[in-house]
Design a protein around this motif. Structure first.
Motif, PDB file in Angstrom:
ATOM      1  N   LEU A 147       0.881  -1.166   0.000  1.00 37.74           N
ATOM      2  CA  LEU A 147       0.000   0.000   0.000  1.00 37.74           C
ATOM      3  C   LEU A 147       0.921   1.218   0.000  1.00 37.74           C
ATOM      4  CD1 LEU A 147      -3.179   0.585   2.066  1.00 37.74           C
ATOM      5  CD2 LEU A 147      -1.641   2.423   1.475  1.00 37.74           C
ATOM      6  N   ALA A 148       0.838   1.992  -1.055  1.00 35.20           N
ATOM      7  CA  ALA A 148       1.720   3.140  -1.211  1.00 35.20           C
ATOM      8  C   ALA A 148       0.922   4.341  -1.704  1.00 35.20           C
ATOM      9  CB  ALA A 148       2.839   2.817  -2.204  1.00 35.20           C
ATOM     10  N   VAL A 149       1.215   5.483  -1.117  1.00 32.84           N
ATOM     11  CA  VAL A 149       0.610   6.748  -1.541  1.00 32.84           C
ATOM     12  C   VAL A 149       1.748   7.741  -1.751  1.00 32.84           C
ATOM     13  CG1 VAL A 149      -0.933   8.643  -0.908  1.00 32.84           C
ATOM     14  CG2 VAL A 149      -1.533   6.287  -0.292  1.00 32.84           C
ATOM     15  N   GLN A 150       1.675   8.447  -2.861  1.00 31.27           N
ATOM     16  CA  GLN A 150       2.687   9.466  -3.169  1.00 31.27           C
ATOM     17  C   GLN A 150       2.850  10.372  -1.948  1.00 31.27           C
ATOM     18  OE1 GLN A 150       1.668  12.883  -5.755  1.00 31.27           O
ATOM     19  NE2 GLN A 150       3.048  11.864  -7.212  1.00 31.27           N
ATOM     20  N   PRO A 151       4.095  10.592  -1.474  1.00 29.62           N
ATOM     21  CA  PRO A 151       4.282  11.381  -0.247  1.00 29.62           C
ATOM     22  C   PRO A 151       3.545  12.718  -0.231  1.00 29.62           C
ATOM     23  CG  PRO A 151       6.327  10.313  -0.813  1.00 29.62           C
ATOM     24  CD  PRO A 151       5.365  10.043  -1.962  1.00 29.62           C
ATOM     25  N   ALA A 152       3.540  13.454  -1.329  1.00 27.72           N
ATOM     26  CA  ALA A 152       2.861  14.750  -1.358  1.00 27.72           C
ATOM     27  C   ALA A 152       1.344  14.621  -1.263  1.00 27.72           C
ATOM     28  CB  ALA A 152       3.236  15.505  -2.635  1.00 27.72           C
ATOM     29  N   ALA A 153       0.817  13.438  -1.534  1.00 27.55           N
ATOM     30  CA  ALA A 153      -0.633  13.226  -1.504  1.00 27.55           C
ATOM     31  C   ALA A 153      -1.095  12.518  -0.229  1.00 27.55           C
ATOM     32  CB  ALA A 153      -1.063  12.426  -2.735  1.00 27.55           C
ATOM     33  N   GLN A 154      -0.166  12.221   0.667  1.00 30.29           N
ATOM     34  CA  GLN A 154      -0.555  11.556   1.909  1.00 30.29           C
ATOM     35  C   GLN A 154      -1.399  12.505   2.753  1.00 30.29           C
ATOM     36  OE1 GLN A 154       3.032   9.904   3.616  1.00 30.29           O
ATOM     37  NE2 GLN A 154       3.270   8.494   1.907  1.00 30.29           N
ATOM     38  N   ALA A 155      -2.249  11.950   3.559  1.00 31.93           N
ATOM     39  CA  ALA A 155      -3.193  12.680   4.409  1.00 31.93           C
ATOM     40  C   ALA A 155      -4.374  13.213   3.607  1.00 31.93           C
ATOM     41  CB  ALA A 155      -2.512  13.798   5.189  1.00 31.93           C
ATOM     42  N   ALA A 156      -4.561  12.723   2.367  1.00 33.68           N
ATOM     43  CA  ALA A 156      -5.703  13.132   1.552  1.00 33.68           C
ATOM     44  C   ALA A 156      -6.776  12.045   1.489  1.00 33.68           C
ATOM     45  CB  ALA A 156      -5.235  13.482   0.139  1.00 33.68           C
ATOM     46  N   GLY A 157      -6.630  10.996   2.286  1.00 39.55           N
ATOM     47  CA  GLY A 157      -7.629   9.936   2.316  1.00 39.55           C
ATOM     48  C   GLY A 157      -7.440   8.842   1.284  1.00 39.55           C
ATOM     49  N   ILE A 158      -6.364   8.870   0.531  1.00 38.76           N
ATOM     50  CA  ILE A 158      -6.146   7.869  -0.516  1.00 38.76           C
ATOM     51  C   ILE A 158      -5.901   6.495   0.091  1.00 38.76           C
ATOM     52  CG2 ILE A 158      -4.615   7.184  -2.415  1.00 38.76           C
ATOM     53  CD1 ILE A 158      -4.242  10.235  -2.939  1.00 38.76           C
ATOM     54  N   LYS A 212      -7.075   5.335   2.873  1.00 34.27           N
ATOM     55  CA  LYS A 212      -8.380   4.839   3.322  1.00 34.27           C
ATOM     56  C   LYS A 212      -9.201   4.313   2.152  1.00 34.27           C
ATOM     57  CE  LYS A 212      -8.621   8.143   7.061  1.00 34.27           C
ATOM     58  NZ  LYS A 212      -9.229   9.378   7.540  1.00 34.27           N
ATOM     59  N   LYS A 213      -9.143   5.009   1.026  1.00 28.49           N
ATOM     60  CA  LYS A 213      -9.875   4.560  -0.160  1.00 28.49           C
ATOM     61  C   LYS A 213      -9.316   3.232  -0.670  1.00 28.49           C
ATOM     62  CE  LYS A 213     -11.287   9.152  -1.589  1.00 28.49           C
ATOM     63  NZ  LYS A 213     -11.111  10.256  -2.521  1.00 28.49           N
ATOM     64  N   LEU A 214      -8.002   3.083  -0.647  1.00 28.75           N
ATOM     65  CA  LEU A 214      -7.398   1.826  -1.078  1.00 28.75           C
ATOM     66  C   LEU A 214      -7.779   0.687  -0.137  1.00 28.75           C
ATOM     67  CD1 LEU A 214      -3.925   3.179  -2.206  1.00 28.75           C
ATOM     68  CD2 LEU A 214      -5.645   2.119  -3.688  1.00 28.75           C
ATOM     69  N   LEU A 215      -7.824   0.947   1.163  1.00 30.68           N
ATOM     70  CA  LEU A 215      -8.267  -0.076   2.115  1.00 30.68           C
ATOM     71  C   LEU A 215      -9.723  -0.464   1.873  1.00 30.68           C
ATOM     72  CD1 LEU A 215      -6.739   0.865   5.591  1.00 30.68           C
ATOM     73  CD2 LEU A 215      -6.105  -1.016   4.075  1.00 30.68           C
ATOM     74  N   ALA A 216     -10.572   0.511   1.614  1.00 31.73           N
ATOM     75  CA  ALA A 216     -11.978   0.223   1.331  1.00 31.73           C
ATOM     76  C   ALA A 216     -12.108  -0.625   0.070  1.00 31.73           C
ATOM     77  CB  ALA A 216     -12.768   1.527   1.187  1.00 31.73           C
ATOM     78  N   PHE A 217     -11.298  -0.308  -0.939  1.00 31.30           N
ATOM     79  CA  PHE A 217     -11.309  -1.114  -2.147  1.00 31.30           C
ATOM     80  C   PHE A 217     -10.868  -2.540  -1.838  1.00 31.30           C
ATOM     81  CE2 PHE A 217      -9.343  -3.051  -5.795  1.00 31.30           C
ATOM     82  CZ  PHE A 217     -10.378  -2.978  -6.709  1.00 31.30           C
ATOM     83  N   ALA A 218      -9.870  -2.698  -0.992  1.00 33.95           N
ATOM     84  CA  ALA A 218      -9.397  -4.039  -0.619  1.00 33.95           C
ATOM     85  C   ALA A 218     -10.511  -4.849   0.018  1.00 33.95           C
ATOM     86  CB  ALA A 218      -8.203  -3.933   0.324  1.00 33.95           C
TER      87      ALA A 218
END
Length: 156
Positions: free
Chosen positions: A73-84, A86-92
Motif C-alpha cells: 500500500l503506497a501513496v505518493q508522499p505529497a498526496a498523503q493525508a488526503a484519504g487515498i 483509506k480509499k485503497l483499504l476500502a477497495f481491498a
C-alpha cells in the motif's frame, strides 16, 4: 515502481510519514519483483489516480485460503493525508468479498508502531505471528534486524 519506492524510501526532505528510509536503504522494489508478484495466482496491483489521471497510490492484493493478503500500500508522499490510503483499504475490502475472503492480512515492520497504529484505527489487529524480515536485499538493506508483525482485519 517509482510510486512505491518514493513512498517507502523517500529522501528525508521529501518523505511522507510512511517512509522506511531510516530503517532500510535501497529501493523497496524493482521491475522483476513486481513482475513476480503479479504472476502469483489471482494477484493484482490496483492503482489510484486523481482526476487528471496522475498515479497517486497503489495496493497489492492476493486471495490466499480465505484471507486477502494486502501489501505494498503506497501513496505518493505529497498526496498523503488526503484519504487515498483509506480509499485503497476500502477497495481491498470490496475485493476481498468478491473472493469470499473472511479477513484481510498484512505485515508491518515492528519498528513502525505509528504505521501499525494507523492499521489498528482501520480495524486491523496483531495476530501474534511475527517473522524476521528476509535478509535478501529485494526489500532494501536493513540497518538492523527487523521483524514483520502480522495484522488481520476480520470482515463482516
Amino acid at each position: 515502481m517509482q510510486l512505491i519506492n518514493g513512498a517507502y524510501r523517500s529522501s528525508p526532505e521529501q518523505a511522507g510519514w510512511t517512509s522506511e528510509g531510516h530503517l532500510l536503504s535501497g529501493p523497496r522494489t524493482d521491475a522483476a519483483a513486481l513482475q513476480e508478484l503479479i504472476t502469483k495466482p489471482a494477484a493484482t496491483i490496483f492503482t489510484y489516480r486523481d482526476e487528471t489521471q496522475e498515479l497517486k497510490g497503489c495496493i497489492f492484493l492476493q486471495p490466499q485460503r480465505g484471507t486477502l493478503y494486502l501489501g505494498l500500500l503506497a501513496v505518493q508522499p505529497a498526496a498523503q493525508a488526503a484519504g487515498i490510503g483509506k480509499k485503497l483499504l476500502a477497495f481491498a475490502e470490496v475485493h476481498a468479498k468478491r473472493y469470499a475472503c473472511l479477513s484481510i492480512t498484512i505485515t508491518v515492520l515492528s519498528a513502525r508502531p505509528e504505521l501499525a497504529a494507523w492499521y489498528e484505527r482501520h480495524g486491523f489487529r496483531a495476530t501474534g505471528h511475527t517473522q524476521a524480515l528476509p535478509v535478501e536485499d529485494r526489500f532494501g538493506v536493513a540497518n538492523r534486524e527487523l521483524t514483520l508483525v502480522e495484522m488481520r482485519k476480520e470482515l463482516d
